[in-house]
Design a protein around this motif. Structure first.
Motif, mmCIF file in Angstrom:
data_model
loop_
_atom_site.group_PDB
_atom_site.id
_atom_site.type_symbol
_atom_site.label_atom_id
_atom_site.label_comp_id
_atom_site.label_asym_id
_atom_site.label_seq_id
_atom_site.Cartn_x
_atom_site.Cartn_y
_atom_site.Cartn_z
ATOM 1 N N GLN A 39 0.837 -1.104 -0.024
ATOM 2 C CA GLN A 39 0.052 0.108 -0.128
ATOM 3 C C GLN A 39 0.906 1.180 0.058
ATOM 4 O O GLN A 39 1.828 1.449 0.998
ATOM 5 C CB GLN A 39 -0.842 -0.040 1.260
ATOM 6 N N LYS A 43 -3.006 5.489 -2.038
ATOM 7 C CA LYS A 43 -3.548 4.217 -2.968
ATOM 8 C C LYS A 43 -4.204 3.232 -2.297
ATOM 9 O O LYS A 43 -3.992 3.132 -0.906
ATOM 10 C CB LYS A 43 -2.173 3.795 -3.412
ATOM 11 N N GLU A 44 -5.209 2.446 -3.010
ATOM 12 C CA GLU A 44 -5.582 1.254 -2.454
ATOM 13 C C GLU A 44 -4.578 0.117 -2.028
ATOM 14 O O GLU A 44 -3.659 0.081 -2.850
ATOM 15 C CB GLU A 44 -6.860 0.764 -3.331
ATOM 16 N N GLU A 46 -2.765 -3.155 -2.528
ATOM 17 C CA GLU A 46 -2.888 -3.947 -3.885
ATOM 18 C C GLU A 46 -2.218 -5.249 -3.736
ATOM 19 O O GLU A 46 -0.971 -5.218 -3.059
ATOM 20 C CB GLU A 46 -2.282 -3.307 -5.159
ATOM 21 N N GLU A 88 7.414 3.750 -8.024
ATOM 22 C CA GLU A 88 6.159 3.058 -7.919
ATOM 23 C C GLU A 88 5.990 2.130 -6.892
ATOM 24 O O GLU A 88 4.906 1.470 -6.571
ATOM 25 C CB GLU A 88 5.472 2.924 -9.173
#
Length: 122
Positions: A39, A43-44, A46, A88
């Motif tokens: 996470q 952001k969610e 994932e 990212e």
């Protein structure tokens, strides 16, 4: 009953590598699937990667050719080897576990670790 403890997070430069570990304890743990979520801020959560107790592996498309999840070893530890890391990929990485890879991958698993921070920065 099952306890999960992550380790191996830290700061790494873009293009670098890290190996995360998740040590599990509990009865009959070799029959459990294990996986990793992450996470990032804003952001969610994932799915990243998971492995069934049979050794079947599943990866998110974003990491499939860069990350490798191990099978659960005899010491009840699973590893996530991460290569070619980029910004990212930063976030808190959580280990999770349950009876099936399906519940691990969809994030409905019964057991979760506390997370380990991965920061990719120059």
């Amino acid at each position: 009953q099952v306890q999960l403890v992550e380790s191996g997070g830290g700061l790494v430069q873009p293009g670098g590598s890290l190996r995360l570990s998740c040590a599990a304890s509990g009865p009959n743990f070799s029959r459990y699937a294990m996986g990793w979520f992450r996470q990032a801020p804003g952001k969610e959560r994932e799915f990243v990667a998971g492995v069934s107790w049979h050794g079947i592996k599943r990866y998110a498309d974003s990491v499939k050719y860069r990350f490798t999840i191990s099978e659960v070893d005899a010491e009840n530890t699973v590893y996530l080897q991460m290569h070619s890391l980029n910004v990212e990929d930063s976030g808190v990485y959580y280990c999770n576990s349950d009876k099936t890879l399906t519940t691990v991958a969809e994030g409905t698993s019964k057991f979760w670790g506390q997370g380990t921070q991965v920061t990719v920065s120059s």
